[in-house]
Scaffold this active site. Structure first.
Site, PDB file in Angstrom:
ATOM      1  N   ARG A 260      11.330   4.026   3.506  1.00  0.00           N
ATOM      2  CA  ARG A 260      10.921   3.030   4.517  1.00  0.00           C
ATOM      3  C   ARG A 260      12.162   2.256   4.909  1.00  0.00           C
ATOM      4  NH1 ARG A 260       5.836  -0.980   4.607  1.00  0.00           N
ATOM      5  NH2 ARG A 260       4.936   1.007   5.233  1.00  0.00           N
TER       6      ARG A 260
ATOM      7  N   HIS B  29       5.050   5.913  11.618  1.00  0.00           N
ATOM      8  CA  HIS B  29       4.537   5.812  10.251  1.00  0.00           C
ATOM      9  C   HIS B  29       3.570   6.987  10.078  1.00  0.00           C
ATOM     10  CE1 HIS B  29       3.350   4.245   6.498  1.00  0.00           C
ATOM     11  NE2 HIS B  29       3.076   2.996   6.813  1.00  0.00           N
TER      12      HIS B  29
ATOM     13  N   LYS C 174      26.185  -3.487  -0.294  1.00  0.00           N
ATOM     14  CA  LYS C 174      27.652  -3.410  -0.388  1.00  0.00           C
ATOM     15  C   LYS C 174      28.256  -2.713   0.825  1.00  0.00           C
ATOM     16  CE  LYS C 174      27.405  -2.800  -5.406  1.00  0.00           C
ATOM     17  NZ  LYS C 174      27.661  -1.812  -6.469  1.00  0.00           N
TER      18      LYS C 174
ATOM     19  N   ARG D 111       0.791  -1.211   0.000  1.00  0.00           N
ATOM     20  CA  ARG D 111       0.000   0.000   0.000  1.00  0.00           C
ATOM     21  C   ARG D 111       0.834   1.277   0.000  1.00  0.00           C
ATOM     22  NH1 ARG D 111      -2.856  -3.922   1.898  1.00  0.00           N
ATOM     23  NH2 ARG D 111      -0.894  -4.469   2.854  1.00  0.00           N
ATOM     24  N   THR D 112       1.791   1.346   0.911  1.00  0.00           N
ATOM     25  CA  THR D 112       2.494   2.623   1.090  1.00  0.00           C
ATOM     26  C   THR D 112       3.278   2.980  -0.168  1.00  0.00           C
ATOM     27  OG1 THR D 112       2.639   2.126   3.440  1.00  0.00           O
ATOM     28  CG2 THR D 112       4.014   3.914   2.636  1.00  0.00           C
TER      29      THR D 112
HETATM   30  C1  NCD Z   1       1.785  -1.083   8.256  1.00  0.00           C
HETATM   31  C2  NCD Z   1       3.278  -0.873   8.411  1.00  0.00           C
HETATM   32  O1  NCD Z   1       4.048  -1.127   7.476  1.00  0.00           O
HETATM   33  O2  NCD Z   1       3.642  -0.420   9.484  1.00  0.00           O
HETATM   34  N1  NCD Z   1       1.429  -1.286   6.920  1.00  0.00           N
HETATM   35  C3  NCD Z   1       1.097  -0.171   6.184  1.00  0.00           C
HETATM   36  O3  NCD Z   1       1.939   0.632   5.842  1.00  0.00           O
HETATM   37  N2  NCD Z   1      -0.199   0.009   5.916  1.00  0.00           N
HETATM   38  C4  NCD Z   1       1.201  -2.061   9.185  1.00  0.00           C
HETATM   39  C5  NCD Z   1       1.795  -3.441   9.275  1.00  0.00           C
HETATM   40  O4  NCD Z   1       2.726  -3.797   8.563  1.00  0.00           O
HETATM   41  O5  NCD Z   1       1.283  -4.213  10.093  1.00  0.00           O
END
Ligand code: NCD
Length: 308
Positions: A106, A134, A85, A55-56
């Site tokens: 991320r 997040h 590396k 999703r993100t």
């Molecule tokens: C979440 C995350 O990556 O923190 N996912 C997301 O971005 N919607 C929640 C999760 O991984 O449980």
């Protein structure tokens, strides 16, 4: 107007800025309905993802493209970027900022977004830093609550599941302090209860919270049940601990019977087994609509950091 540059943590947003972001987000819903705009024409977004995502990453990329921009990306950056590396994150950022106008990061370590923002001359948007935060998810969560319930002041939310390692609940708790008379109910297996840093912040900001064990009892009192996945990847080889935490709290049809008619069930997704799929057809199940709101929020953020 408050300016927006890096998005690192939920505490950076005040109520005025949130109101402004949500107004732009609403405009973005209109923009999508006419297949986008060209305001970010010739701008480039880099997505650097060191941890899995559906999703993100895809909603950020779709958001950039819907606004006329372009995307360069590395998924599985732990294996496929120069991190494999031995390059440091700081060096990687110094390189990528020369190729892109905004960096969406991320990473598997808490604090990595702040570190990246310290060295970057282009905006860094934190798309999840290990068990840290997040913030863009929390923005879409709050936007969803506003849209589904119709208000934020006076809202009561049950946060359920992995509250120790779940970065989405951490960021959401911080953001909700910006509203009045919010009540939070934490329902978590013993091993993954909400951490002291969040509880202290809530107390300092006058937000009511309590920790409860009985999910059904809590569900009767709230507007939103925010269910989360037990974060298996944070348990390392502690499989016994993971198994003990997992399966303790499930949102199923019995829980839905206790939930009021106007309440909603949310989840950042992905789910494993903590929401029974039988719940999906219930109109109060808002998690797929919630995920779709992520596109609009991320369009708004990109517009605000690049075109404002
Ligand atoms: C979440 C995350 O990556 O923190 N996912 C997301 O971005 N919607 C929640 C999760 O991984 O449980």
């Amino acid at each position: 107007m408050d300016s927006l540059f890096h998005v690192v943590e939920a505490q950076q947003f005040n109520r005025e800025l949130l109101t402004e972001i949500f107004a732009v987000t609403k405009e973005m819903e209109e923009v999508v309905s006419v297949y986008g705009s060209s305001i970010l024409n010739r701008r480039i977004m880099a997505t650097l993802f060191y941890e899995p995502s559906t999703r993100t990453r895809l909603s950020f990329e779709s958001a950039m493209i819907r606004l006329g921009g372009s995307v360069v990306t590395t998924e599985s950056a732990r294996e496929f970027s120069s991190a494999a590396k031995g390059e440091t994150l700081e060096d990687t950022i110094r390189i990528v900022e020369g190729y892109a106008d905004v960096i969406v990061l991320r990473h598997y370590e808490g604090g990595s977004a702040r570190l990246a923002a310290e060295v970057a001359s282009v905006p860094v948007l934190n798309a999840g830093d290990g068990p840290g935060q997040h913030p863009t998810q929390a923005l879409l969560d709050v936007y969803t609550i506003q849209k589904e319930i119709g208000r934020l002041d006076g809202i009561s939310v049950a946060m359920v599941g992995d509250l120790a390692n779940g970065r989405t609940v951490r960021s959401l708790a911080y953001l909700l302090t910006r509203y009045k008379d919010v009540k939070l109910y934490f329902v978590a297996p013993e091993l993954v209860r909400m951490k002291a840093d969040i509880k202290e912040y809530l107390s300092r900001n006058g937000v009511y919270f309590e920790e409860q064990e009985d999910l059904i009892e809590v569900v009767r009192q709230v507007d939103v049940v925010y269910q989360t996945r037990i974060q298996r990847e944070r348990f390392g080889d502690r499989t016994k601990d993971y198994e003990a935490a997992r399966g303790r709290y499930i949102v199923d049809t019995k829980v839905m019977e206790a939930l009021s008619e106007n309440a909603r069930v949310m989840h950042p997704l992905p789910r494993v087994d903590e929401i029974d799929p039988a719940v999906d057809t219930d109109p109060r199940a808002a998690y797929f609509r919630q995920a779709h709101n992520g596109l609009y929020i991320r369009m708004a953020l990109l517009k605000m950091v690049l075109a404002a």
